[in-house]
Design a protein around this motif. Structure first.
Motif, PDB file in Angstrom:
ATOM      1  N   LEU A  27      96.889   9.933  86.814  1.00  0.00           N
ATOM      2  CA  LEU A  27      98.147  10.141  87.535  1.00  0.00           C
ATOM      3  C   LEU A  27      97.952  10.811  88.889  1.00  0.00           C
ATOM      4  CD1 LEU A  27     100.637  11.313  84.772  1.00  0.00           C
ATOM      5  CD2 LEU A  27     100.714   9.209  86.089  1.00  0.00           C
ATOM      6  N   ALA A  28      96.922  11.640  89.020  1.00  0.00           N
ATOM      7  CA  ALA A  28      96.751  12.457  90.231  1.00  0.00           C
ATOM      8  C   ALA A  28      96.791  11.651  91.529  1.00  0.00           C
ATOM      9  CB  ALA A  28      95.471  13.272  90.128  1.00  0.00           C
ATOM     10  N   PRO A  29      96.018  10.565  91.672  1.00  0.00           N
ATOM     11  CA  PRO A  29      96.064   9.859  92.956  1.00  0.00           C
ATOM     12  C   PRO A  29      97.393   9.157  93.216  1.00  0.00           C
ATOM     13  CG  PRO A  29      94.287   8.997  91.550  1.00  0.00           C
ATOM     14  CD  PRO A  29      95.015  10.022  90.778  1.00  0.00           C
ATOM     15  N   ARG A  30      98.173   8.936  92.184  1.00  0.00           N
ATOM     16  CA  ARG A  30      99.456   8.238  92.349  1.00  0.00           C
ATOM     17  C   ARG A  30     100.600   9.201  92.644  1.00  0.00           C
ATOM     18  NH1 ARG A  30      96.277   5.591  88.677  1.00  0.00           N
ATOM     19  NH2 ARG A  30      96.301   3.323  88.729  1.00  0.00           N
ATOM     20  N   LEU A  36      98.369  10.602 101.742  1.00  0.00           N
ATOM     21  CA  LEU A  36      97.192  11.297 101.212  1.00  0.00           C
ATOM     22  C   LEU A  36      96.667  10.501 100.024  1.00  0.00           C
ATOM     23  CD1 LEU A  36      95.746  13.916 101.968  1.00  0.00           C
ATOM     24  CD2 LEU A  36      97.011  15.045 100.166  1.00  0.00           C
ATOM     25  N   PHE A  37      95.444   9.997 100.144  1.00  0.00           N
ATOM     26  CA  PHE A  37      94.882   9.121  99.125  1.00  0.00           C
ATOM     27  C   PHE A  37      93.465   9.601  98.824  1.00  0.00           C
ATOM     28  CE2 PHE A  37      93.766   4.531  97.885  1.00  0.00           C
ATOM     29  CZ  PHE A  37      94.437   4.615  96.681  1.00  0.00           C
ATOM     30  N   PHE A  38      93.252  10.115  97.624  1.00  0.00           N
ATOM     31  CA  PHE A  38      91.970  10.694  97.228  1.00  0.00           C
ATOM     32  C   PHE A  38      91.504  11.738  98.246  1.00  0.00           C
ATOM     33  CE2 PHE A  38      92.017   6.770  94.785  1.00  0.00           C
ATOM     34  CZ  PHE A  38      91.657   7.248  93.529  1.00  0.00           C
ATOM     35  N   SER A  39      92.416  12.619  98.615  1.00  0.00           N
ATOM     36  CA  SER A  39      92.183  13.744  99.533  1.00  0.00           C
ATOM     37  C   SER A  39      91.859  13.313 100.957  1.00  0.00           C
ATOM     38  CB  SER A  39      91.060  14.657  99.015  1.00  0.00           C
ATOM     39  OG  SER A  39      91.343  15.106  97.719  1.00  0.00           O
ATOM     40  N   ILE A  40      92.152  12.087 101.322  1.00  0.00           N
ATOM     41  CA  ILE A  40      91.916  11.584 102.675  1.00  0.00           C
ATOM     42  C   ILE A  40      93.262  11.203 103.288  1.00  0.00           C
ATOM     43  CG2 ILE A  40      90.770   9.783 104.058  1.00  0.00           C
ATOM     44  CD1 ILE A  40      88.750  11.541 102.697  1.00  0.00           C
ATOM     45  N   ALA A 109      85.743   6.725  94.628  1.00  0.00           N
ATOM     46  CA  ALA A 109      87.002   6.253  95.232  1.00  0.00           C
ATOM     47  C   ALA A 109      87.218   6.912  96.595  1.00  0.00           C
ATOM     48  CB  ALA A 109      88.170   6.551  94.302  1.00  0.00           C
ATOM     49  N   ARG A 110      86.895   8.179  96.691  1.00  0.00           N
ATOM     50  CA  ARG A 110      87.058   8.906  97.959  1.00  0.00           C
ATOM     51  C   ARG A 110      86.161   8.302  99.037  1.00  0.00           C
ATOM     52  NH1 ARG A 110      85.794  13.392 101.007  1.00  0.00           N
ATOM     53  NH2 ARG A 110      87.586  14.675 101.535  1.00  0.00           N
ATOM     54  N   ARG A 111      84.916   7.972  98.675  1.00  0.00           N
ATOM     55  CA  ARG A 111      84.000   7.342  99.634  1.00  0.00           C
ATOM     56  C   ARG A 111      84.539   5.994 100.110  1.00  0.00           C
ATOM     57  NH1 ARG A 111      79.859   9.293  96.541  1.00  0.00           N
ATOM     58  NH2 ARG A 111      79.602   7.331  95.438  1.00  0.00           N
ATOM     59  N   ARG A 112      85.195   5.257  99.199  1.00  0.00           N
ATOM     60  CA  ARG A 112      85.756   3.953  99.579  1.00  0.00           C
ATOM     61  C   ARG A 112      86.979   4.097 100.485  1.00  0.00           C
ATOM     62  NH1 ARG A 112      86.586   0.206  94.512  1.00  0.00           N
ATOM     63  NH2 ARG A 112      87.150  -1.232  96.182  1.00  0.00           N
ATOM     64  N   VAL A 113      87.658   5.248 100.412  1.00  0.00           N
ATOM     65  CA  VAL A 113      88.860   5.472 101.224  1.00  0.00           C
ATOM     66  C   VAL A 113      88.502   6.006 102.609  1.00  0.00           C
ATOM     67  CG1 VAL A 113      90.995   6.840 101.367  1.00  0.00           C
ATOM     68  CG2 VAL A 113      90.333   5.820  99.200  1.00  0.00           C
ATOM     69  N   ILE A 114      87.371   6.678 102.754  1.00  0.00           N
ATOM     70  CA  ILE A 114      87.008   7.317 104.030  1.00  0.00           C
ATOM     71  C   ILE A 114      87.107   6.370 105.231  1.00  0.00           C
ATOM     72  CG2 ILE A 114      85.029   8.302 105.297  1.00  0.00           C
ATOM     73  CD1 ILE A 114      84.408   9.941 102.792  1.00  0.00           C
ATOM     74  N   PRO A 115      86.683   5.109 105.142  1.00  0.00           N
ATOM     75  CA  PRO A 115      86.818   4.231 106.332  1.00  0.00           C
ATOM     76  C   PRO A 115      88.260   4.032 106.796  1.00  0.00           C
ATOM     77  CG  PRO A 115      85.327   3.243 104.717  1.00  0.00           C
ATOM     78  CD  PRO A 115      85.938   4.447 104.073  1.00  0.00           C
ATOM     79  N   TYR A 116      89.239   4.324 105.964  1.00  0.00           N
ATOM     80  CA  TYR A 116      90.646   4.125 106.318  1.00  0.00           C
ATOM     81  C   TYR A 116      91.304   5.418 106.798  1.00  0.00           C
ATOM     82  CZ  TYR A 116      89.675  -0.137 103.823  1.00  0.00           C
ATOM     83  OH  TYR A 116      89.100  -1.319 103.413  1.00  0.00           O
TER      84      TYR A 116
END
Length: 199
Positions: A27-30, A36-40, A109-116
């Motif tokens: 639930l946390a990321p939703r 704010l998505f995975f702390s990014i 997941a956080r690493r995958r979000v960093i480019p955005y």
């Protein structure tokens, strides 16, 4: 303490926690702000995009997989007829697998979000409006404690004859009474009156 007791002592409180944590992790990321998505900090639309949904899907699958493996290992270590050392080892390995897997899934997941990542906007919006004047939970919700206290008072009044003339009101650390009260309206209904005043 023998090994079997240690197995039960470890697994019994750990299993419910291990069963609840994956739900919280899923639930946390939703439940964060849309930007704010995975702390990014990202564009608010990323979460609902195909990319965002793919990242969430991969995160959810990893959390569920590691949680199932961890729960199975911990449960088998606590309740199966294994050698005691192997049982305790399975419990610890299961917990480490579940919690470590959740951390690894989050980091991936956080690493995958960093480019955005986008810079956070310095602009702030505020909605100015009058606060509601009704109490939290509404008047019906506020009546709840008073209804419970009223029921307690009614039960004490109804069973007045069953209350002994002298009864304990305090117990020491070993569970023996060390404080007593004499039956009177004040001693019997005092705690209900105090609760009503506090509410």
């Amino acid at each position: 303490m023998n090994w079997m007791n240690l197995q039960m002592l470890l697994s019994a409180p750990l299993l419910p926690v291990m069963a609840i944590f994956p739900g919280i992790a899923l639930l946390a990321p939703r439940r964060t702000r849309p930007d704010l998505f995975f702390s990014i900090t990202v564009e608010p639309s990323l979460r609902e995009s195909d990319t965002g949904r793919a990242i969430l899907r991969q995160f959810s699958r990893t959390v569920i997989l590691f949680s199932l493996i961890g729960l199975a290992a911990t449960a088998s270590g606590g309740f199966a007829g294994l050698t005691p050392a192997l049982g305790v080892a399975l419990i610890v390995v299961g917990a480490v697998l579940e919690f470590g897997g959740m951390i690894a899934a989050y980091a991936t997941a956080r690493r995958r979000v960093i480019p955005y990542h986008v810079e956070q906007s310095r602009e702030r919006e505020v909605v100015v409006k009058r606060r509601p004047t009704r109490p939290v939970g509404g008047w019906l919700g506020q009546l709840g404690p008073f209804v419970i206290l009223g029921l307690a008072a009614f039960c004490l009044w109804w069973r007045w004859d069953a209350i002994p003339g002298r009864f304990p009101i305090h117990w020491d650390w070993s569970g023996r009474p060390d404080g007593w009260a004499i039956k009177s309206w004040r001693s019997v209904f005092g705690s209900v009156l105090m609760g009503t005043l506090v509410c």
